[in-house]
Enzyme design. Structure first.
Site, mmCIF file in Angstrom:
data_model
loop_
_atom_site.group_PDB
_atom_site.id
_atom_site.type_symbol
_atom_site.label_atom_id
_atom_site.label_comp_id
_atom_site.label_asym_id
_atom_site.label_seq_id
_atom_site.Cartn_x
_atom_site.Cartn_y
_atom_site.Cartn_z
ATOM 1 N N THR A 66 0.813 -1.213 0.000
ATOM 2 C CA THR A 66 0.000 0.000 0.000
ATOM 3 C C THR A 66 0.851 1.269 0.000
ATOM 4 O O THR A 66 0.322 2.363 -0.140
ATOM 5 C CB THR A 66 -0.929 0.025 1.225
ATOM 6 O OG1 THR A 66 -0.164 -0.227 2.406
ATOM 7 C CG2 THR A 66 -2.001 -1.046 1.098
ATOM 8 N N HIS A 98 7.373 0.336 7.381
ATOM 9 C CA HIS A 98 7.643 1.193 8.532
ATOM 10 C C HIS A 98 7.940 0.333 9.752
ATOM 11 O O HIS A 98 7.951 -0.910 9.676
ATOM 12 C CB HIS A 98 6.490 2.163 8.783
ATOM 13 C CG HIS A 98 5.144 1.508 8.899
ATOM 14 N ND1 HIS A 98 4.753 0.765 9.995
ATOM 15 C CD2 HIS A 98 4.084 1.479 8.043
ATOM 16 C CE1 HIS A 98 3.529 0.313 9.821
ATOM 17 N NE2 HIS A 98 3.097 0.717 8.650
ATOM 18 N N HIS A 156 6.212 -2.841 10.731
ATOM 19 C CA HIS A 156 6.459 -4.095 10.002
ATOM 20 C C HIS A 156 7.671 -4.856 10.531
ATOM 21 O O HIS A 156 7.987 -5.944 10.037
ATOM 22 C CB HIS A 156 6.707 -3.803 8.508
ATOM 23 C CG HIS A 156 5.513 -3.281 7.771
ATOM 24 N ND1 HIS A 156 5.390 -1.971 7.387
ATOM 25 C CD2 HIS A 156 4.386 -3.901 7.347
ATOM 26 C CE1 HIS A 156 4.239 -1.805 6.744
ATOM 27 N NE2 HIS A 156 3.611 -2.956 6.710
ATOM 28 N N LYS A 163 -9.656 -3.144 9.580
ATOM 29 C CA LYS A 163 -10.086 -1.911 8.927
ATOM 30 C C LYS A 163 -11.588 -1.703 9.114
ATOM 31 O O LYS A 163 -12.364 -2.651 9.130
ATOM 32 C CB LYS A 163 -9.774 -1.947 7.416
ATOM 33 C CG LYS A 163 -8.307 -2.238 7.108
ATOM 34 C CD LYS A 163 -7.396 -1.157 7.634
ATOM 35 C CE LYS A 163 -5.935 -1.508 7.416
ATOM 36 N NZ LYS A 163 -5.019 -0.547 8.037
ATOM 37 N N ARG A 209 -10.367 0.004 1.563
ATOM 38 C CA ARG A 209 -9.151 0.660 1.110
ATOM 39 C C ARG A 209 -9.306 1.178 -0.310
ATOM 40 O O ARG A 209 -10.084 0.656 -1.099
ATOM 41 C CB ARG A 209 -7.979 -0.315 1.161
ATOM 42 C CG ARG A 209 -7.576 -0.703 2.571
ATOM 43 C CD ARG A 209 -6.338 -1.549 2.558
ATOM 44 N NE ARG A 209 -5.921 -1.886 3.910
ATOM 45 C CZ ARG A 209 -4.837 -2.583 4.190
ATOM 46 N NH1 ARG A 209 -4.070 -3.016 3.218
ATOM 47 N NH2 ARG A 209 -4.528 -2.860 5.442
ATOM 48 N N GLN A 242 -6.064 -15.252 -0.053
ATOM 49 C CA GLN A 242 -4.874 -15.433 0.769
ATOM 50 C C GLN A 242 -4.650 -16.920 1.076
ATOM 51 O O GLN A 242 -3.514 -17.395 1.083
ATOM 52 C CB GLN A 242 -4.969 -14.642 2.070
ATOM 53 C CG GLN A 242 -3.675 -14.741 2.888
ATOM 54 C CD GLN A 242 -3.593 -13.737 4.012
ATOM 55 O OE1 GLN A 242 -4.072 -12.625 3.903
ATOM 56 N NE2 GLN A 242 -2.980 -14.146 5.121
ATOM 57 N N ASP A 260 -3.729 -10.082 13.553
ATOM 58 C CA ASP A 260 -4.978 -9.882 12.816
ATOM 59 C C ASP A 260 -5.097 -10.837 11.631
ATOM 60 O O ASP A 260 -6.147 -10.896 10.976
ATOM 61 C CB ASP A 260 -5.097 -8.431 12.335
ATOM 62 C CG ASP A 260 -3.981 -8.023 11.384
ATOM 63 O OD1 ASP A 260 -2.899 -8.652 11.420
ATOM 64 O OD2 ASP A 260 -4.181 -7.074 10.610
ATOM 65 N N LYS A 303 0.414 2.424 20.048
ATOM 66 C CA LYS A 303 0.865 1.491 19.019
ATOM 67 C C LYS A 303 2.330 1.713 18.695
ATOM 68 O O LYS A 303 2.791 2.840 18.552
ATOM 69 C CB LYS A 303 0.001 1.671 17.761
ATOM 70 C CG LYS A 303 0.143 0.557 16.746
ATOM 71 C CD LYS A 303 -0.891 0.720 15.638
ATOM 72 C CE LYS A 303 -0.799 -0.420 14.633
ATOM 73 N NZ LYS A 303 -1.794 -0.272 13.553
ATOM 74 N N LYS A 335 4.328 4.459 15.866
ATOM 75 C CA LYS A 335 3.607 5.694 15.589
ATOM 76 C C LYS A 335 4.163 6.813 16.464
ATOM 77 O O LYS A 335 4.465 6.619 17.633
ATOM 78 C CB LYS A 335 2.108 5.526 15.875
ATOM 79 C CG LYS A 335 1.408 4.558 14.927
ATOM 80 C CD LYS A 335 1.317 5.124 13.532
ATOM 81 C CE LYS A 335 0.489 4.213 12.625
ATOM 82 N NZ LYS A 335 0.395 4.736 11.251
ATOM 83 N N THR A 336 4.312 8.001 15.894
ATOM 84 C CA THR A 336 4.718 9.175 16.649
ATOM 85 C C THR A 336 3.726 10.288 16.369
ATOM 86 O O THR A 336 2.818 10.140 15.536
ATOM 87 C CB THR A 336 6.122 9.645 16.233
ATOM 88 O OG1 THR A 336 6.069 10.124 14.880
ATOM 89 C CG2 THR A 336 7.136 8.508 16.320
#
Length: 427
Positions: free
Chosen positions: A40, A45, A48, A82, A86, A173, A194, A229, A232-233
């Site tokens: 995506t 990041h 991952h 989600k 998307r 999948q 998930d 999480k 994340k910042t």
């Protein structure tokens, strides 16, 4: 200790299928495993890193990791976790994202000489014939069971609902797992927590269609000690692409780890020996800050290389002062244990002397250095008391800057407590 024991002892695993059988399967080297990555974006990041590190542990233990990039499923989008559908991506966007992801994975995994593989499920999904797929694969899926899965249930209860195109994702999948089993004798799929339902679907499909046992592992969702999480910042995601998050900022992300998270993150995000990390949980004050420097150095070395990690370490030392890293603290780390350089290791912008001599507002200089994304943002930073020039607080955004503010031929800017930037002058 086989790789399953290593992953368990370092805090990776949340769930797995076939406990005894999987452990026995991984005793001998040479097994193939895979993890899927959704293309995506053109960069992965920090969120991952757990699956990436797991693949790297597999390779270090003699197995063959496989990174599956969802060029086909990416055209649909995984509904897991989600609450809305998307956005669809073009083939060109997906291809560019796949190329970026492989570049980043190559820092962690050795793809040479078939030691690891990267595959794209577009190679087999885009040419599927719908009726044969429904007849051969779709008949093994129960709608009643599927809608009870957490990923689907969340979307069904959301305002937007679940689209039919997304409803197919689990089947696709699962088919990926079957396809990789057929092509490469891949018998282990791993993924985030998930993905448990999707992985189980692949395990079941392979059992029903090939009468063979394959395995699944899911990883824990990694959160920080405050419950937020991981990765994340306030300014957004921490990317592995140096163009999106510089090696220096990447290093700073890790150096700012909460004291309570340092040992846990070392187990997950470095390859330092567990027995050395064990002592870190008992450290405090200056010692824990030294351990944070080791964590930041090791994590940056993996993502960007040792040279970039050394530069980031030196830049931090120039900005915040040298840290003493005792030889007995995490001795397996390659972190420099001696002096590390001066201000020239800070992120730097070159400014022509004739331009500086003409003068400019300090707000313009902060914008030029990238410490603010607009003049208004630079002015707000200054008005709030968060802007410094050569370690002196700036009191007005209209302050004029010229060659008279140079110290040793340079200017050191600071935004807040931790963002430094060097202005070097070109004559």
């Amino acid at each position: 200790m086989n790789v399953l024991d290593i992953l368990k002892s370092r805090g990776f695993i949340e769930n797995q299928t076939h406990d005894a059988e999987l452990s026995a399967y991984l005793e001998a080297p040479g097994k193939t495993c895979y993890i899927g990555f959704d293309p995506t974006a053109n960069s992965l990041h920090v969120g991952h890193l757990v699956p990436i590190m797991a693949l790297s542990h597999m390779q270090r233990c003699g197995h063959r990791p496989m990174a599956l990039v969802g060029g086909g499923t990416g055209m649909i989008g995984d509904p897991s976790g989600k609450t809305e559908m998307r956005q669809m991506m073009t083939n060109e966007t997906i291809a560019a994202n796949v190329a970026g992801i492989k570049r980043q994975l190559s820092h962690f995994i050795d793809f040479t000489d078939n030691k690891a593989m990267m595959v794209n499920n577009a190679d087999w999904l885009t040419d599927l014939h719908y009726i044969p797929f429904l007849r051969d694969v779709g008949r093994h899926f129960s709608v009643n069971r599927m809608i009870k899965m957490e990923a689907y249930r969340q979307r069904l209860e959301s305002e937007e609902g679940l689209s039919f195109i997304e409803f197919n994702y689990m089947m696709l999948q699962a088919y990926d797992f079957l396809k990789l089993f057929d092509q490469s004798d891949c018998r282990l799929q791993m993924g985030g927590s998930d993905q448990w339902g999707n992985i189980l679907a692949g395990v079941e499909l392979t059992r029903k269609m090939r009468q063979e046992t394959v395995f699944g592992i899911t990883f824990r969702l990694i959160t920080k000690s405050d419950g937020s999480k991981m990765g994340k910042t306030a300014s957004g995601a921490v990317w592995l692409d140096p163009e999106k998050t510089s090696p220096y900022d990447y290093y700073q992300f890790w150096i700012n780890t909460d004291d309570q998270d340092v040992a846990r993150f070392m187990l997950l995000f470095t390859f330092l020996p567990a027995e050395e990390i064990e002592a870190v949980s008992r450290l405090s004050d200056a010692d824990i800050n030294s351990a944070k420097a080791v964590l930041a150095f090791e994590a940056t070395s993996l993502a960007h290389g040792v040279e970039e990690a050394r530069k980031a370490y030196a830049a931090a030392a120039a900005a915040f002062g040298e840290k003493t890293i005792p030889a007995t603290l995490l001795p397996s780390s390659a972190i420099p244990r001696e002096g590390s350089g001066g201000t020239n290791t800070l992120p730097t912008t070159l400014l022509p002397m004739d331009e500086l001599s003409k003068g400019m507002s300090v707000a313009q200089l902060f914008l030029r250095a990238g410490l603010a994304n607009s003049l208004n943002a630079a002015r707000r930073l200054i008005d709030q008391g968060g802007a410094y020039l050569n370690d002196a607080r700036i009191t007005t955004p209209e302050m004029r800057v010229d060659e008279t503010v140079l110290v040793n031929g340079e200017i050191i800017l600071r935004a807040g407590k931790k963002r430094f930037h060097r202005i070097a002058v070109e004559k």
